[in-house]
Design an enzyme around this catalytic site. Structure first.
Site, PDB file in Angstrom:
ATOM      1  N   ALA A 133       0.829  -1.208   0.000  1.00  0.00           N
ATOM      2  CA  ALA A 133       0.000   0.000   0.000  1.00  0.00           C
ATOM      3  C   ALA A 133       0.866   1.262   0.000  1.00  0.00           C
ATOM      4  O   ALA A 133       0.698   2.163   0.818  1.00  0.00           O
ATOM      5  CB  ALA A 133      -0.932  -0.009   1.202  1.00  0.00           C
ATOM      6  N   HIS A 134       1.836   1.294  -0.896  1.00  0.00           N
ATOM      7  CA  HIS A 134       2.693   2.466  -1.058  1.00  0.00           C
ATOM      8  C   HIS A 134       2.568   2.971  -2.489  1.00  0.00           C
ATOM      9  O   HIS A 134       2.442   2.176  -3.430  1.00  0.00           O
ATOM     10  CB  HIS A 134       4.159   2.126  -0.747  1.00  0.00           C
ATOM     11  CG  HIS A 134       4.422   1.845   0.698  1.00  0.00           C
ATOM     12  ND1 HIS A 134       5.052   2.725   1.546  1.00  0.00           N
ATOM     13  CD2 HIS A 134       4.117   0.759   1.456  1.00  0.00           C
ATOM     14  CE1 HIS A 134       5.132   2.206   2.750  1.00  0.00           C
ATOM     15  NE2 HIS A 134       4.571   1.001   2.726  1.00  0.00           N
ATOM     16  N   HIS A 188       9.340  -4.920   2.261  1.00  0.00           N
ATOM     17  CA  HIS A 188       8.871  -4.505   0.938  1.00  0.00           C
ATOM     18  C   HIS A 188       9.994  -4.733  -0.065  1.00  0.00           C
ATOM     19  O   HIS A 188      10.412  -3.834  -0.791  1.00  0.00           O
ATOM     20  CB  HIS A 188       8.414  -3.046   0.960  1.00  0.00           C
ATOM     21  CG  HIS A 188       7.137  -2.835   1.704  1.00  0.00           C
ATOM     22  ND1 HIS A 188       5.896  -3.025   1.122  1.00  0.00           N
ATOM     23  CD2 HIS A 188       6.908  -2.489   2.989  1.00  0.00           C
ATOM     24  CE1 HIS A 188       4.955  -2.788   2.014  1.00  0.00           C
ATOM     25  NE2 HIS A 188       5.541  -2.469   3.165  1.00  0.00           N
ATOM     26  N   HIS A 209       7.384  -6.716   9.021  1.00  0.00           N
ATOM     27  CA  HIS A 209       6.240  -7.633   8.888  1.00  0.00           C
ATOM     28  C   HIS A 209       6.583  -8.858   8.020  1.00  0.00           C
ATOM     29  O   HIS A 209       6.171  -8.987   6.883  1.00  0.00           O
ATOM     30  CB  HIS A 209       4.962  -6.944   8.426  1.00  0.00           C
ATOM     31  CG  HIS A 209       5.058  -5.969   7.298  1.00  0.00           C
ATOM     32  ND1 HIS A 209       5.652  -6.260   6.091  1.00  0.00           N
ATOM     33  CD2 HIS A 209       4.597  -4.699   7.187  1.00  0.00           C
ATOM     34  CE1 HIS A 209       5.554  -5.221   5.288  1.00  0.00           C
ATOM     35  NE2 HIS A 209       4.936  -4.251   5.935  1.00  0.00           N
ATOM     36  N   ASP A 241      -3.104 -10.774  13.408  1.00  0.00           N
ATOM     37  CA  ASP A 241      -4.513 -10.376  13.355  1.00  0.00           C
ATOM     38  C   ASP A 241      -5.387 -11.421  12.666  1.00  0.00           C
ATOM     39  O   ASP A 241      -6.591 -11.211  12.494  1.00  0.00           O
ATOM     40  CB  ASP A 241      -4.665  -9.022  12.653  1.00  0.00           C
ATOM     41  CG  ASP A 241      -4.171  -9.029  11.212  1.00  0.00           C
ATOM     42  OD1 ASP A 241      -3.610 -10.056  10.764  1.00  0.00           O
ATOM     43  OD2 ASP A 241      -4.327  -7.998  10.531  1.00  0.00           O
ATOM     44  N   GLY A 242      -4.795 -12.550  12.253  1.00  0.00           N
ATOM     45  CA  GLY A 242      -5.548 -13.581  11.556  1.00  0.00           C
ATOM     46  C   GLY A 242      -5.828 -13.237  10.107  1.00  0.00           C
ATOM     47  O   GLY A 242      -6.497 -14.006   9.407  1.00  0.00           O
ATOM     48  N   ASP A 267       1.095  -2.559  12.740  1.00  0.00           N
ATOM     49  CA  ASP A 267       1.064  -1.971  11.392  1.00  0.00           C
ATOM     50  C   ASP A 267      -0.288  -1.269  11.188  1.00  0.00           C
ATOM     51  O   ASP A 267      -0.861  -1.261  10.103  1.00  0.00           O
ATOM     52  CB  ASP A 267       1.290  -3.036  10.314  1.00  0.00           C
ATOM     53  CG  ASP A 267       1.585  -2.445   8.936  1.00  0.00           C
ATOM     54  OD1 ASP A 267       1.934  -1.251   8.862  1.00  0.00           O
ATOM     55  OD2 ASP A 267       1.445  -3.172   7.930  1.00  0.00           O
TER      56      ASP A 267
END
Length: 380
Positions: A133-134, A188, A209, A241-242, A267
């Site tokens: 999402a960049h 990333h 992440h 977070d699943g 995040d």
């Protein structure tokens, strides 16, 4: 200054293990070894007392972003404090360099005031192949001069820079960051196994992440995940977070790295602590539906709506991890990474009185920061 109090009768998680029918003495803003005369005794029987949570990768919450003005930044900080995060690093997203330099100045002022633990620059030095999402048009190679420009703009408050070390200038930028006491994080990235090893040797110590925004493990091309997991010098960020990780992938990483090498992060983006709707992540529009944040254009996952109290509960009740391992991953390890483990990250005398009260189902009931209740558990 908080008044002196003794939280007694709880299950207290210490670096040495769990103490049943334990107590934590709070004297002013610090944890004390002995109760001062006249200290208030608070009955915490039936509750867990754990150190305040430390989030090293967080973009915002409460409808506000760390890329916004001061009031927005403070709103995001307040939101996460209500969910147990007593120490937070503000993460930026890829944007115009002039904007990032300006935002670094704003965030550094809040860090100097003690509201933030520092700044994490996620982008713009990342791979267009793994941009997530960049904004692709704002990405650039990690030229060491430009990396230094961002670090200098943070006035000593830059804690971490995520970059793709395989890009031109990547390895030199890793060395630059390591030499200046800033965490070089690999993320990333489209790096190979070998390129990732080179980055680690140059001084990279965090996996941004892990699994997300990097090549998958292949049996002939093991890729960055394998290199990052196998090196004891690397701490791996995990989003529990699943959504970002299948439970089996989370378990694989946690057990292979070991509890001492995992940092649970959120995040989080603006929607954390708020709910579904339309938001912005940097210059990109995000749709949050049923708690899942995705870019309006392209559908990539765009951060999370996670808070660390939910991550704690999930790690214990769904993933089945020992409570003391979760405390290490959510408090002690990130505190050590930030170089703040002399002040935070564990419930030991002399450290800041940052703690979280959880009930027997691991739901958050109270939050104390520097001796003052942020969320008052109303204990007896």
């Amino acid at each position: 200054m908080g008044s002196s109090k003794v939280l007694a009768g709880a299950r207290v998680v210490l670096p040495t293990g769990i103490v049943h029918d334990g107590r934590v003495v709070v004297d002013g803003t610090r944890i004390a070894g002995a109760a001062p005369e006249g200290a208030q005794v608070v009955d915490a029987d039936g509750y867990w007392l754990v150190p305040g949570f430390v989030d090293i990768h967080n973009h915002g919450g409460g409808g506000a972003s760390f890329s916004g003005p001061v009031d927005d930044v403070l709103q995001a900080i307040r939101t996460h404090r209500l969910h147990g995060t007593t120490t937070i690093v503000a993460s930026t997203v890829t944007d115009d360099m002039d904007f990032l330099v300006k935002q670094a100045g704003l965030l550094s002022e809040l860090a100097e005031q003690g509201d933030l633990a520092g700044i994490h620059f996620e982008g713009p030095f990342i791979s267009p192949c793994r941009k997530g999402a960049h904004s692709e048009e704002l990405l650039r190679d990690p030229d060491p001069a430009e990396v230094r420009k961002l670090v200098d703009a943070a006035r000593g408050r830059a804690k971490m820079v995520t970059l793709a070390a395989e890009l031109p200038g990547g390895i030199d930028s890793v060395r630059l960051l390591a030499e200046n006491g800033v965490i070089a994080a690999i993320g990333h990235t489209d790096a190979t196994y070998e390129q990732t090893l080179e980055a680690i040797e140059a001084g990279a110590t965090v996996a941004t992440h892990l699994f997300n925004a990097m090549p998958q493990i292949g049996h002939r091309a093991p890729g960055p995940i394998t290199a990052l997991l196998e090196d004891e010098r690397v701490t791996v960020e995990l989003i529990d977070d699943g959504i970002h990780l299948h439970p089996a992938a989370f378990q694989l990483a946690f057990h292979h790295a070991g509890a001492e090498r995992v940092s649970l992060i959120t995040d989080a983006m603006d929607a954390a602590g708020v709910g579904d709707g339309r938001y912005l992540l940097g210059p990109l529009e995000v749709e949050v539906s049923e708690g899942v944040a995705r870019l309006v254009e392209g559908g990539s996952i765009a951060g999370s709506t996670l808070t660390l109290d939910r991550a704690f509960k999930r790690a214990v009740t769904v993933d089945g991890l020992p409570v003391e391992d979760v405390v290490a991953a959510i408090s002690a390890n990130p505190a050590r990474l930030l170089g703040l483990d002399d002040r935070i990250g564990s419930l030991e005398p002399g450290k800041d009185a940052d703690l979280v009260v959880l009930d027997h189902q691991f739901d958050l009931k109270g939050v104390m920061r520097r001796g003052e209740w942020v969320v008052d558990p109303q204990l007896g």
